[in-house]
Design an enzyme around this catalytic site. Sequence first.
Site, PDB file in Angstrom:
ATOM      1  N   ASP A 526      44.039  37.985  37.864  1.00 22.25           N
ATOM      2  CA  ASP A 526      45.114  36.910  37.045  1.00 22.25           C
ATOM      3  C   ASP A 526      44.666  35.159  37.728  1.00 22.25           C
ATOM      4  OD1 ASP A 526      48.089  35.791  37.047  1.00 22.25           O
ATOM      5  OD2 ASP A 526      47.542  34.746  38.551  1.00 22.25           O
ATOM      6  N   GLU A 556      41.914  36.399  33.449  1.00 21.10           N
ATOM      7  CA  GLU A 556      42.242  35.531  32.642  1.00 21.10           C
ATOM      8  C   GLU A 556      41.342  34.322  32.787  1.00 21.10           C
ATOM      9  OE1 GLU A 556      47.318  35.739  32.419  1.00 21.10           O
ATOM     10  OE2 GLU A 556      45.791  35.814  34.498  1.00 21.10           O
TER      11      GLU A 556
END
Length: 919
Positions: A526, A556
């Site tokens: 994340d 990400e």
Amino acid sequence: MVFEIVQSIYSKLSYFALMSGFFLCSTLAAASQPATIDDCNGDDFQTSLQAQHHAEPNTKDARAIWLNQRLIKWPGLNASANFRLYYSASSNLHVVEGTHMQGADGVLALEPTSSPLPTALATRFNFVADGIILKLHATDSKKVAQLLQQQLILVQENSLGEVIDSTRIQIAGALDDLYTSAQYIDDFGATVIDRGDSHATQFKLWAPTAQRVSLCLYENGQGGAEQIAAMQRVSATGHWQYTIPKNLTGHYYKYVVDVVVPGIGLVRNRVTDPYSISLTTDSKRSYITQVDAPQTVPNGWRQSRAPQSIRKQTDMTIYELHVRDFSINDQSVSAAHRGKYLAFTELGSNGMQHLATLVKASLTDVHLLPVFDFASVQETGCDHLAINSQDDVVDPVNKTVSTACFNWGYDPFHYNAPEGSYATDPADGATRMLEFRQMVMALHRIGLRVGMDVVYNHTYAAGQQPKSVLDRIVPGYYHRLNALGAIEQSTCCDNTATENRMMSKLMIDSVVSWARNYQIDSFRFDLMAHQPRSVMEALQKKLKSSINHPIQLIGEGWNFGEVADGARFVQASQLSLNGSGIATFNDRLRDAVRGGSASDSGADLVNRKGYINGLADQGNSSAGLLQVADLVRVGLAGSLRDYQLLTYDGQKKSLKEINYNGQPAGYVSQPTEVVNYVENHDNQTLFDINAYKLPTDTTRIDRVRVQMLGAAITAFSQGVAYFHAGIDVLRSKSMDSNSFNSGDWFNRLDWTYQDNYFATGLPPKPDNEKNYPLIKERLENPLIKPTGNEIGMARAMFSDLLKIRASSTLFRLGTAEDIEQRLRFENVGPLQNGSLIVAHLDGKNYPGANYQSILYFINVASTEQTIRLASEKGQAYVLHPVQSNVAAADKRVAKEAAYDALTGQFTIPARSSVVFVVP
């Protein structure tokens, strides 16, 4: 009596005597009394031992930066004053501008230096604004370790010793310099040691700024402490340790940490272990066990292995899944296992049969949303949000989200322990470990590799909050601070500082633990760009040396916040990971396919069409369509920086020269560095975003076809293919744009394929109310919600796409060179038919190609399209076996798609993806 005598002596000491190392040590020893067993048992998480005295507002800030053991930088100041560092073990410092400092145990003088910083320091702290650099005397620098255990205020004084300005100091640089060797400790936490007849349990905690640390030992998860022990500090590493000469497996523990908290004072924190491998209910106490103790290991675990379904990273075809979503609504799962790890062990359930069917179609991986211990769900007594009426669905959700059983889980509490709410008995520390492994075994058994979504960029809490762990052990170290010393929160929450040595170590140790101890096959990071590239590469190296098979890393790579554009370090971001082999999610392809962006609202949700859901309605040659068609081609070519494409404006460009919102559309050096997707847990599902953008009279069948166009583009794009669970069954969240805490009602899945849960009520207000007029209009439209027939059709079409992707390595090329040599786009440039993408893959002499040539078409128009390709005359093209098979899901393809070898003309049905091959 001794304490009073010492205090009397101190009151008579001169200013210069206070600078001696002797008094520094003596003051520290007298700062607090040892903890007692009563300190282990209070309901409060913290006791104040000495509140900080009132200070001027400036000393609430930490504007100075400790660069290393000897150097401190104070931005914004010059050298026209005296600089002194005051300290107090009991947090008694009192500063008022224009007066002399009060309450100090001692003071050290600092001298300005104009010497250039060493390269490493200059690089690490390049984000710090200009200012004065101060230097401790060589003899004083030896006292820094003890200084850091006390209250510190850096003061600018005039010639009379009166305060001009004052500030606290950010300490990470000094701690990293002082305790470099701590990074080599490989057994933090509780370690059970069994050597024949010798048994022991060892505890280690890194707490270099603590004045005292004590160990609280409990026989179980609820009763009072049975023992408290003072831990010993190891000066070289800053860690504390204690060993009890017996095997304490099954017991629980906490630490009592006496530490000065800047701005608060000297406190006694009762805190769990950041290296906990398991805990009791709601993470109240850490659990003691060997990581492979019999009660934590299911039968067959040691012999269990992940399926060997991929040879390279681009072979990955991923299904993103939330543990609770998977089974909470599945009546074929036993009631006790719904929403739990053990639901995956019921191989005959509807959900597991669904996954098994996808495996047969060549799905390779499941990625689980957070399954580490997170703080946002009560592990017992939570509210299941049983909603029976669609009419008032909004209010029940909004009133009870704080106690709901559902959350995505991006709220890290303990990084190394499994989440307890997914265990059948969260009170027993062994249960969650055992059941997590049973889940992994079951998924491996049906042929799925298991990936984890990990969140090392922030914690759920920081500061002196009950669910703060790291910051209550080493205040001010583990989190990234701004210029005033406040914690940055660009990620949503309290940002961690993985550029600091022991935070990066915690992340690396944690990932390796999951891979080694739980057989996790890959990791999705994340907000990975909030971490340094160097740390991610150090993790890669550690995994390679620790695990006997490749572990894939994806994440990400969004570039934003205080670290944006390399402001603090070279990020693990989209544009900074070339050559690393670490993959980032491809927003270029996502936005081109879906339309608009993730932040759209109001009319933009309707008007900003995507490639599959409306741009073609403007005509096959509209400028907007042609431009977006090129962005889709970028994704199909793996978003390679140097791949050449004739673009809509008639220019031949490398993909990095094509614009995407001011950034290069092509941004990776290898296909292994890109993850292609059109839907994941964030934002609206693809079905719901299409509900905004497609004409309201679009038929249900056409909505299926549009959904599968998105899936086809993902499947055919070079790189890693990533699908959100339910995309294959038209998953809807009733148009919820952010369902992270929307409960089971908006997040459930139906593995009986009768309902996709569109139009099951207005989604919760916080993220959706501004769009209620648009949402209501669509939820009330009876043409949008599919029946079981459409859901079944979508499911079958998706399986066909997976089979096609798996049928040839040409869809999963492993290198940029392979793509440049073997992928060619037809129908490009200013004269193209923008509704039709045509790509040729050359399979001659390529291992696993299985075909001499592949020619695929993606027709996003609502009408049939024909095209003549002179280069393809006289070829032996036939439909791909999956699409020509009598069992093919989309019967139109075999019936209507055609190839005329004499003219090189191809006919492609409306809203379809068609694959021709030369065997």
